[in-house]
Design an enzyme around this catalytic site. Structure first.
Site, PDB file in Angstrom:
ATOM      1  CB  CYS A  16      -0.895  -0.068   1.183  1.00 17.36           C
ATOM      2  SG  CYS A  16      -2.149  -1.289   1.268  1.00 17.36           S
ATOM      3  CB  CYS A  52      -4.781  -4.177 -14.524  1.00 15.44           C
ATOM      4  SG  CYS A  52      -3.751  -5.502 -15.272  1.00 15.44           S
TER       5      CYS A  52
END
Length: 464
Positions: A82, A422
């Protein structure tokens, strides 16, 4: 050659966020890449020259950006999953959208309309339906642990440290998947340590506990796959413990992986208890998800994605549709009820088996699925047998479409192409090869992965 010198750059203003999740500043007209900085920050960094740019380490935040927030995860900065957790979500969305524009301009060099506003994720935490953890006797030891002058247990169960095949960051709590996954992982690790079970050492190729993979569904299903080096008495006892400890796991599976690498998609799975699959529901459709099958990892956003594909395609009752890289047939089944017929092609055979079963379970009869290498299957003979499609939908992996696939699409000349990607960079490259026969009509970004730089993008191409 002498060792390259590091320099200290003070008061560096961060101006942008790059495609790989790093932020960008400039020092004496040279680009400086700074992980974990936020556009608007003023920072001090330690930098090393790499050809035409600097790669830097954040040392001190002098002036925090108004877009900087406190990351909730205790592992932030060590875990590479993240990289944008310190950036407010609205700003994340802006830079994801900018990433697409930059790729289309710099790589594609084709005309395109203004992007539709990115579809934000309703949930920015606990959105992942699949997660994988790795056992290791060589976990990453944090600096504060070293200073405690105590014996350190280096056994860990977590995520690989970036660039280190044999080290993992031991995870206490991951915020990206449902919290039951944290309880399962921590309980299994505690059991393994209590019973002195050997964690797999990727360097020495010893040990027998290798990986955990969890899959969740919005229907309440939970699949756990445990990968062992060998299945012995200790493995059997561990599986029995898991089964008794977590009755909410309704698909408990194990894999025996005797290879040196962690890839298990080519290995048979063994059902220990429960079902051999989980079920996901979207709109009025149900999808069977087997252990090795691909399924979008953010199901709530996947529903928005598939509804957008359907809206872009505007399939008519007399039209034939090809769905390339069909996976378990999700997109094919979403559009099938509007079409004359849908033909899906997928290179993973178990996914095709699931696609047929999904069609049967949803009472959809106007679909066909073919397993194989799309670059080889999609040829004039295939089109002659299946018929010429009016619409082609393509959802390739990050590497994009094979040049032979693009060549064949150009030969087929469908009226519409809906390209789901993606990876905006490879999408831009592929569209540039199509643009002499097609124009970009619509562009719709979808955020499937909050707190990462990754973004899904849909493009509608219309034949000129």
């Amino acid at each position: 050659m002498g060792k390259k010198k590091q320099i200290i750059i003070e008061n560096l203003e961060i101006k942008d966020a790059g495609a790989e999740g790093v932020s960008v500043g400039r020092h004496q007209d040279t680009v400086v890449f700074v992980p974990y900085a936020v556009p608007g920050d003023v920072v001090d960094v330690k930098a090393m020259k790499k050809r035409s740019y600097y790669h830097a380490q954040l040392m001190k935040i002098k002036v925090p950006s108004p877009h900087r927030v406190e990351p909730p995860c205790r592992h932030f900065g060590y875990c590479g999953g993240c990289k944008w957790q310190q950036m407010d979500y609205t700003t994340q969305l802006q830079y994801k959208q900018k990433q697409i524009v930059d790729s289309f301009i710099r790589i594609g060099k084709f005309p395109f309309p203004q992007l539709l506003p990115i579809l934000a994720s309703d949930n920015i935490y606990a959105y992942r339906n699949k997660i994988e953890y790795t056992f290791s006797p060589r976990r990453w030891v944090l600096e504060e642990e070293i200073t405690q002058n105590e014996t350190i247990d280096k056994r860990g169960l977590g995520f690989h440290i970036q660039g280190m095949f044999d080290r993992v960051l031991d995870i206490e709590k991951c915020h990206l998947h449902p919290d039951i996954g944290n309880k399962i992982r921590n309980t299994i690790k505690a059991y393994a340590i209590e019973h002195n079970l050997d964690f797999w050492d990727a360097r020495d190729k010893t040990g027998f506990l290798r990986n955990l993979m969890m899959r969740f569904s919005t229907c309440g299903d939970l699949m756990l796959i445990v990968a062992f080096r060998t299945y012995n008495e200790s493995a059997e006892k561990m599986m029995h413990f898991i089964h008794k400890q977590f009755p909410e796991i309704n698909s408990l599976i194990y894999v025996v992986n005797e290879k040196d690498n962690d890839v298990i998609t080519d290995l048979p799975v063994h059902l220990y208890a429960g079902k051999d699959h989980i079920t996901e529901k979207m709109n009025d459709l149900q999808f069977k998800i087997s252990p090795h099958a691909f399924f979008q990892t953010n199901p709530q956003q996947a529903l928005k994605l598939y509804n957008t594909v359907k809206d872009f395609a505007q399939v008519q009752a007399d039209e034939l549709v090809y769905d390339l890289y069909t996976g378990t047939g999700t997109i094919a089944l979403f559009v099938a009820r509007d079409a004359k017929k849908v033909v899906g092609i997928e290179y993973i055979e178990p996914a095709v088996v699931d696609a047929f079963e999904n069609a049967k379970n949803n009472n959809i009869n106007n679909v066909d699925f073919i397993a194989g290498d799309i670059a080889k299957i999609l040829n004039p003979a295939f089109v002659s047998t299946q018929g010429k499609p009016q619409i082609i939908i393509s959802d390739p992996p990050r590497a994009g479409m094979h040049p032979d696939v693009i060549t064949q699409i150009l030969a087929i000349e469908p009226e519409k192409i809906v390209y789901v990607s993606c990876n905006p960079a490879t999408q831009a490259r592929d569209i540039a090869m199509l643009i002499h026969k097609y124009k970009v009509e619509k562009v719709q970004p979808v955020d499937m992965f909050p707190h990462t730089h990754h973004v899904e993008n849909l493009v509608l191409l219309i034949k000129k």
